[in-house]
Design a protein around this motif. Sequence first.
Motif, PDB file in Angstrom:
ATOM      1  N   ARG A  82      95.825  -1.754  22.325  1.00  0.00           N
ATOM      2  CA  ARG A  82      95.787  -2.185  22.858  1.00  0.00           C
ATOM      3  C   ARG A  82      95.783  -4.181  22.680  1.00  0.00           C
ATOM      4  O   ARG A  82      95.752  -5.235  22.888  1.00  0.00           O
ATOM      5  CB  ARG A  82      96.804  -2.727  23.689  1.00  0.00           C
ATOM      6  CG  ARG A  82      96.730  -1.915  25.171  1.00  0.00           C
ATOM      7  CD  ARG A  82      96.800  -1.706  25.891  1.00  0.00           C
ATOM      8  NE  ARG A  82      96.507  -1.592  27.564  1.00  0.00           N
ATOM      9  CZ  ARG A  82      97.339  -2.105  28.102  1.00  0.00           C
ATOM     10  NH1 ARG A  82      98.501  -2.643  28.271  1.00  0.00           N
ATOM     11  NH2 ARG A  82      96.972  -2.153  29.901  1.00  0.00           N
ATOM     12  N   LYS A  83      93.930  -4.786  22.532  1.00  0.00           N
ATOM     13  CA  LYS A  83      93.280  -5.253  22.748  1.00  0.00           C
ATOM     14  C   LYS A  83      93.537  -6.102  20.928  1.00  0.00           C
ATOM     15  O   LYS A  83      93.371  -6.738  20.992  1.00  0.00           O
ATOM     16  CB  LYS A  83      91.347  -5.249  23.330  1.00  0.00           C
ATOM     17  CG  LYS A  83      91.606  -4.040  24.245  1.00  0.00           C
ATOM     18  CD  LYS A  83      90.116  -3.911  24.500  1.00  0.00           C
ATOM     19  CE  LYS A  83      89.996  -3.299  25.710  1.00  0.00           C
ATOM     20  NZ  LYS A  83      88.495  -3.092  26.545  1.00  0.00           N
ATOM     21  N   PHE A 136     101.606   7.591  28.621  1.00  0.00           N
ATOM     22  CA  PHE A 136     101.024   5.894  29.177  1.00  0.00           C
ATOM     23  C   PHE A 136     101.263   4.786  30.181  1.00  0.00           C
ATOM     24  O   PHE A 136     100.826   3.914  30.575  1.00  0.00           O
ATOM     25  CB  PHE A 136     100.196   5.417  27.954  1.00  0.00           C
ATOM     26  CG  PHE A 136      99.264   4.025  27.936  1.00  0.00           C
ATOM     27  CD1 PHE A 136      98.336   4.925  28.010  1.00  0.00           C
ATOM     28  CD2 PHE A 136      99.862   2.601  26.923  1.00  0.00           C
ATOM     29  CE1 PHE A 136      96.936   3.446  28.690  1.00  0.00           C
ATOM     30  CE2 PHE A 136      99.215   1.664  27.659  1.00  0.00           C
ATOM     31  CZ  PHE A 136      97.852   1.574  27.832  1.00  0.00           C
ATOM     32  N   PHE A 194     100.815   4.006  34.018  1.00  0.00           N
ATOM     33  CA  PHE A 194     100.723   2.739  34.457  1.00  0.00           C
ATOM     34  C   PHE A 194     101.266   1.984  35.731  1.00  0.00           C
ATOM     35  O   PHE A 194     100.574   1.819  36.656  1.00  0.00           O
ATOM     36  CB  PHE A 194     101.195   1.268  33.555  1.00  0.00           C
ATOM     37  CG  PHE A 194     100.834  -0.129  33.805  1.00  0.00           C
ATOM     38  CD1 PHE A 194      99.609  -0.620  33.534  1.00  0.00           C
ATOM     39  CD2 PHE A 194     102.103  -0.676  34.353  1.00  0.00           C
ATOM     40  CE1 PHE A 194     100.089  -1.618  34.068  1.00  0.00           C
ATOM     41  CE2 PHE A 194     102.408  -1.646  34.620  1.00  0.00           C
ATOM     42  CZ  PHE A 194     100.754  -2.648  34.930  1.00  0.00           C
ATOM     43  N   GLU A 223      94.258   2.445  25.028  1.00  0.00           N
ATOM     44  CA  GLU A 223      93.698   1.105  25.718  1.00  0.00           C
ATOM     45  C   GLU A 223      92.570   0.685  24.534  1.00  0.00           C
ATOM     46  O   GLU A 223      92.787  -1.084  25.011  1.00  0.00           O
ATOM     47  CB  GLU A 223      92.377   1.311  27.453  1.00  0.00           C
ATOM     48  CG  GLU A 223      93.440   2.079  28.199  1.00  0.00           C
ATOM     49  CD  GLU A 223      94.000   0.688  29.095  1.00  0.00           C
ATOM     50  OE1 GLU A 223      93.649  -0.027  28.706  1.00  0.00           O
ATOM     51  OE2 GLU A 223      94.745   0.873  30.168  1.00  0.00           O
ATOM     52  N   ARG A 224      91.900   1.195  24.088  1.00  0.00           N
ATOM     53  CA  ARG A 224      90.980  -0.229  23.300  1.00  0.00           C
ATOM     54  C   ARG A 224      92.293  -0.389  21.406  1.00  0.00           C
ATOM     55  O   ARG A 224      92.011  -2.017  21.398  1.00  0.00           O
ATOM     56  CB  ARG A 224      89.955   1.208  22.779  1.00  0.00           C
ATOM     57  CG  ARG A 224      89.120   1.393  23.076  1.00  0.00           C
ATOM     58  CD  ARG A 224      88.084   0.098  24.080  1.00  0.00           C
ATOM     59  NE  ARG A 224      87.094   0.604  24.319  1.00  0.00           N
ATOM     60  CZ  ARG A 224      85.706   1.020  24.263  1.00  0.00           C
ATOM     61  NH1 ARG A 224      86.091   1.333  22.201  1.00  0.00           N
ATOM     62  NH2 ARG A 224      84.562   1.313  24.658  1.00  0.00           N
TER      63      ARG A 224
END
Length: 350
Positions: A188-189, A18, A22, A185-186
């Motif tokens: 880490r929110k 991941f 980035f 991605e979801r």
Amino acid sequence: MKIYHLSHTDLDGYACQFVTHFYFKNVKFYNSNYGKEINENFNVIINDIERKQNLEKAIILITDLNLSLSQCEEFDKVCKEKKIKIFLLDHHQSGEECAKKYSWYLLDSKRCATKITYDFFSKICKSDVELSNFVDVVNSVDIWLSEDKNFELGKVFLGLIANAKEINRVMFKEAQVFYIFFLFERARKFIDKENSNVLLDNATHFIKKDFFTKDRDDTLANLISNFVVEKLSELKNDFTIEYEGYKGILTVNIGNTSIIGNDFLIKNPDYDFFVDISSRKTLSFRANGKIDVSIMAKNLVGGGGHKNASGGLFSAFKDSANYDYIKAQILDLIKSKELKKENKDVSANS
């Protein structure tokens, strides 16, 4: 420059990828457990690089995997011969001997592999606060910093990836990595939210549904089955096998064989049978009236069952993370049985 990134199959391993994703977009990802699977993946990477015919612009990056001395020796030799750059970022203390011998083997047991990877690339490229916060969560649980503020959320991250088995990593490598990245991605929110661990734990089911939902809502199980059948239909040429003039598809550890097999055959009427082989060496055969798979199962592995649903045990099967290697074993099995039948027919007619 293209990066071929091989990493472990857990939270830390995927999080390394991941981070790489980035910073770089021209990356191909591979995942491996320990042992022979590392060698299998390395050979696949070399073959992929050679097909591109641009060896000097290829970099092999290995993260969160502890190599043996013999593996290091083999990889170092191959990369030098082919002028491919290789480097490894890891934190397992058992790799100390390798790190002392090979300059491309970078070891630091005080940080998880994800943090090593982030620190490495952020110095070369740029730092990013949000990505750094994500890395800290992974680091807290991977090296078990139980007093760290991120530890409880890290435990949920750990379970999220450990239970992300919905997409078969042997058959759908790219889709599986993309799915893991979606989960990251979801997830880490939720960092820095109050009760973040509880909130993410509660949201996990719906995060997964968001990934698999297309036209209409359904149960998660049905959504996953639909996704798998679509993927099989999309990539069916890669998975096609033939048996006595009939065309079929070979899957590996696909799960829900009856449902997925039947759905695939209905949506792909040009196919006559569906075969799934499991890590336990069991073969599951499905058909839709065009071929008697009980006879097929009997002829191939001494199995049996019903006309449209049968099974058997392929005792000589050797499990692998490489689909092509698995497929080759099934093709060899079919070929050997066909030759045996031909020789029998010749003997009967002579």
